[in-house]
Design a protein around this motif. Structure first.
Motif, PDB file in Angstrom:
ATOM      1  N   GLU A  90      -1.709   5.654  -6.493  1.00  0.00           N
ATOM      2  CA  GLU A  90      -0.753   4.878  -5.711  1.00  0.00           C
ATOM      3  C   GLU A  90      -0.753   5.444  -4.297  1.00  0.00           C
ATOM      4  O   GLU A  90      -0.420   6.609  -4.091  1.00  0.00           O
TER       5      GLU A  90
ATOM      6  N   SER B  55      -0.147  -1.445   0.903  1.00  0.00           N
ATOM      7  CA  SER B  55       0.222  -0.675  -0.287  1.00  0.00           C
ATOM      8  C   SER B  55      -0.835  -0.909  -1.351  1.00  0.00           C
ATOM      9  O   SER B  55      -1.341  -2.024  -1.503  1.00  0.00           O
TER      10      SER B  55
ATOM     11  N   SER C 251      -0.342   4.294   0.179  1.00  0.00           N
ATOM     12  CA  SER C 251       0.167   3.283   1.102  1.00  0.00           C
ATOM     13  C   SER C 251      -0.008   3.745   2.536  1.00  0.00           C
ATOM     14  O   SER C 251      -0.123   4.941   2.826  1.00  0.00           O
TER      15      SER C 251
ATOM     16  N   LYS D 162       7.649  -5.394   1.979  1.00  0.00           N
ATOM     17  CA  LYS D 162       8.332  -4.157   1.602  1.00  0.00           C
ATOM     18  C   LYS D 162       9.339  -3.721   2.670  1.00  0.00           C
ATOM     19  O   LYS D 162      10.115  -2.791   2.436  1.00  0.00           O
TER      20      LYS D 162
END
Length: 429
Positions: free
Chosen positions: A152, A159, A154, A286
């Motif tokens: 994960e 992202s 970003s 986001k």
């Protein structure tokens, strides 16, 4: 004899540590020689070593036994981006040699009529079952196992999440979710379909050309040649691709397909098992504005590159983010070029030819698939629905016969026993 005498001298050392040290010094050159021999043998593989594989590949291609998006695995996968993954350059792959191949498409590739191309594209290359399979993957209705999250990451404008699972047979499969801020699904669709612009940001793509296309459905057959890092030889892909649109959701299917107009060569090595498909859709930013100003790309990818899968997983894990980071700058440059009046390439123009479908149509595909599964399960559970009838007839006949014949209890018990045995047989039929 010299080897035995050398080993004997080693064991004559007065201490254990001396013996172990001498054995290590003896084995290191041996292992080095073995490794060097393997690498040299791989690099200088004679042409006859490819003969069996060519014959096998030829027979497979002649029967068109190529895995489709549906059959390759009820759980297709991903790749950290619709363009390939980049492996770290420190993995020491050995190439066949430094010779370069001519990747030009034969001039006869475009000689077929458009009607023939349309029939081939629509009926035998990328079809509705490929759409159905991708939709099931997106909606997590493919019945596959749970994904294992790998990464994960970003940035301020992107992202990224990635998952993997390892099937019992076949290469590792990958799934990723990439969200681009301030991007529309239509722009991202064109960006990923534009092979000409891809060369400007994807340094692994060294050749791309269109072999066949259908102006009605937008289906295409393209040839890619990708450069792999370090000593690994180049890989060739013959890809069939098509886009379906459902309310500004774009289902983009790309997979390996057979193609007789491009003959198979030793170099670059052709990758037959290839699946890389994605769904592009608008999502909420986001930044918390509540507006659908971001674009998500759900990607599913797997392929058999001819590299041991465990080693490939190691390379992918270390090179994944480095490859993904290059997508966002490429997309921003593409957006800026379009604003400045950059003309659409032919591939990007083909991305505008989509097959329009509705959400009800996608749900109908699922209901038909479920109905077929129920029918198959029902046929399995009630394989012989009439099996109980012969048993009932046999027992009823036995009762009537026993009551008709007055031969005592022994005779009646014998008749009932035989009837029960035949009734059991009738149940099994």
């Amino acid at each position: 004899m010299a080897l035995f005498s050398l080993i004997y001298e080693v064991f004559q050392r007065p201490t254990i540590s001396g013996v172990v040290g001498e054995l290590v010094m003896l084995m290191v050159p041996v292992w080095i020689a073995v490794i060097v021999g393997i690498l040299v043998g791989w690099a200088w593989k004679p042409k006859w070593a490819y003969l069996g594989k060519e014959l096998l590949d030829g027979s497979i291609e002649s029967r068109q036994v190529f895995p489709s998006s549906h059959s390759a695995s009820k759980s297709s996968i991903l790749s950290f981006n619709p363009m390939k993954l980049q492996f770290p350059s420190y993995i020491p792959w050995i190439s066949d040699d430094g010779a370069k191949e001519d990747f030009s498409v034969p001039p006869t590739a475009f000689s077929e009529s458009s009607s023939v191309l349309q029939e081939r594209d629509a009926s035998s290359l990328v079809m509705d079952d490929d759409l159905q399979h991708l939709w099931q993957l997106v909606e997590v209705k493919d019945g596959g196992p749970a994904w294992i999250q790998m990464m994960e990451r970003s940035t301020s404008t992107m992202s990224y999440k990635a998952w993997r699972w390892d099937p019992e047979t076949g290469p590792p499969q990958y799934r990723s979710s990439t969200i681009f801020e301030d991007a529309t699904p239509e722009m991202v669709r064109d960006f990923f379909w534009d092979d000409e612009f891809r060369k400007k940001w994807d340094n692994m793509l060294i050749h791309a050309s269109t072999i066949e296309e259908c102006p009605t459905t937008g289906s295409m057959i393209v040839q890619w040649v990708r450069k792999f890092p370090f000593f690994c030889s180049d890989r060739e892909y013959i890809i069939g691709r098509r886009i379906w649109e459902s309310g500004h959701w774009y289902y983009c299917v790309t997979k390996g397909v057979p193609c007789s107009s491009v003959p198979r060569k030793n170099k670059p090595r052709r990758v037959d098992l290839y699946y890389s498909s994605w769904c592009i859709r608008a999502v909420e930013s986001k930044r918390g504005y509540g507006q659908l100003t971001a674009c998500e790309v759900l990607l599913f990818h797997h392929e058999d590159m001819g590299i041991p899968w465990e080693i490939a997983k190691l390379g992918i894990r270390h090179g994944m983010w480095g490859a993904v980071k290059k997508i966002d700058p490429g997309l921003r440059a593409y957006q800026k070029g379009r604003v400045m009046g950059l003309s659409l390439s032919h591939c990007a123009t083909m991305a505008h030819i989509n097959t329009k479908i509705s959400a009800d149509y996608l749900r109908s595909l699922e209901s038909v698939d479920s109905h077929i599964s129920e029918m198959e399960n029902g046929n399995t559970s009630d394989k012989h629905p009439g099996g109980s009838i012969p048993r009932l007839v046999i027992i009823s006949g036995a009762i009537a016969l026993a009551c008709t014949l007055d031969r005592g209890l022994v005779t009646k018990a014998l008749i009932f026993g035989v009837a029960r045995r035949f009734g059991t047989i009738g149940k099994r039929l």
